[in-house]
Design an enzyme around this catalytic site. Structure first.
Site, PDB file in Angstrom:
ATOM      1  N   ASP A   1       1.077   2.824  -4.115  1.00 44.77           N
ATOM      2  CA  ASP A   1       1.732   4.125  -4.346  1.00 44.77           C
ATOM      3  C   ASP A   1       3.243   4.046  -4.627  1.00 44.77           C
ATOM      4  OD1 ASP A   1      -0.826   4.712  -3.605  1.00 44.77           O
ATOM      5  OD2 ASP A   1      -0.322   6.103  -2.010  1.00 44.77           O
TER       6      ASP A   1
ATOM      7  N   LYS B   1      -6.335   7.668  -6.072  1.00 45.73           N
ATOM      8  CA  LYS B   1      -6.922   8.205  -4.832  1.00 45.73           C
ATOM      9  C   LYS B   1      -6.371   9.596  -4.562  1.00 45.73           C
ATOM     10  CE  LYS B   1      -3.417   5.940  -2.065  1.00 45.73           C
ATOM     11  NZ  LYS B   1      -2.756   7.166  -1.604  1.00 45.73           N
TER      12      LYS B   1
ATOM     13  N   CYS C   1       0.230   5.575   3.725  1.00 47.72           N
ATOM     14  CA  CYS C   1      -0.798   4.947   2.883  1.00 47.72           C
ATOM     15  C   CYS C   1      -0.844   3.431   3.002  1.00 47.72           C
ATOM     16  CB  CYS C   1      -0.620   5.385   1.433  1.00 47.72           C
ATOM     17  SG  CYS C   1      -1.089   7.111   1.211  1.00 47.72           S
TER      18      CYS C   1
HETATM   19  C1  VGL Z   1       1.376   9.273   1.008  1.00 50.15           C
HETATM   20  C2  VGL Z   1       1.888  11.175   2.166  1.00 50.15           C
HETATM   21  C3  VGL Z   1       1.011  11.905   1.389  1.00 50.15           C
HETATM   22  C4  VGL Z   1       1.585   7.801   0.800  1.00 50.15           C
HETATM   23  C5  VGL Z   1       0.497   9.991   0.232  1.00 50.15           C
HETATM   24  O1  VGL Z   1       1.311   7.286  -0.307  1.00 50.15           O
HETATM   25  O2  VGL Z   1       2.042   7.121   1.758  1.00 50.15           O
HETATM   26  N1  VGL Z   1       2.052   9.867   1.970  1.00 50.15           N
HETATM   27  N2  VGL Z   1       0.327  11.292   0.429  1.00 50.15           N
END
Ligand code: VGL
Ligand code: ZN
Length: 195
Positions: A16, A102, A141
């Site tokens: 991410d 995702k 994540c």
């Molecule tokens: C994430 C908060 C909400 C992440 C994803 O990638 O860590 N954090 N969605």
């Protein structure tokens, strides 16, 4: 661990590393962009060593359940095809890297790159046994992805110089949880050992 020790049974998993999780984005992680130069070196090493490269991305519909206006925890972020959902522009993701999206379902949040994705099967079919990972956020994540990878039986190495938390306190807790689950967190840049 020196990245040059990777081999074709290894995967480098970039979690991410998207504009919205970096300073200036919708859900910024302090120092989030700092992971980019570190991981670019790991990408180079992975290519030279024949390791598999995978990049996950948070990829939400505009009405996602995790958003505050839907009663969730987070501001709107990483909306499919938006600028904020793009990978960090300086991250050198190779053409042949596998992209895993995702968080696609409006009614379910999935923090892990293994949750409702084909990633585990794909890695197993490629004979991958070890996963080296870094990215954002360490307490959300990255944490869940590392814990799932352990549960699925992979040897897991967190690249500690290549991850940053949303909250420093939760980041420390996540580090301990990962270690307790058997994740190696001694992995770092050569010459900059943190343990
Ligand atoms: C994430 C908060 C909400 C992440 C994803 O990638 O860590 N954090 N969605
Ligand atoms: Zn999200």
């Amino acid at each position: 661990m020196d990245p040059m020790f990777m081999n074709s049974n290894d995967a480098l998993l970039l979690v991410d590393i998207q504009r919205d999780f970096c300073p200036g984005g919708a859900l910024p992680v302090e120092g989030g962009s700092d992971v980019v130069p570190v991981l670019n070196r790991w990408i180079d090493a992975a290519r030279q060593c024949g390791a598999r490269i995978v990049a996950s991305r948070d990829w939400h519909p505009p009405d996602h359940t995790s958003f505050r206006d839907r009663g969730g925890r987070w501001p709107q972020h990483c909306i499919q095809d938006s600028e904020g959902a793009e990978f960090h522009p300086d991250l050198k993701i190779p053409e042949d890297a596998k992209i895993v999206s995702k968080g696609l379902r409006p009614d379910a949040d999935n923090y892990s790159a293994f949750d409702r994705t084909p990633l585990a099967d794909e890695l197993r079919h490629s004979g991958i046994q070890r996963i080296f990972l870094g990215g954002l956020a360490q307490d959300v994540c990255v944490r869940q992805t590392a814990l799932d990878a352990r549960q699925l039986g992979f040897e897991v190495h967190l690249i500690t110089d290549a991850t940053r938390p949303l909250s420093a306190q939760d980041g420390e807790r996540a580090l301990r949880e990962m270690q307790q689950a058997g994740v190696f967190t001694d992995t770092t840049e050569p010459g900059k050992s943190r343990t």
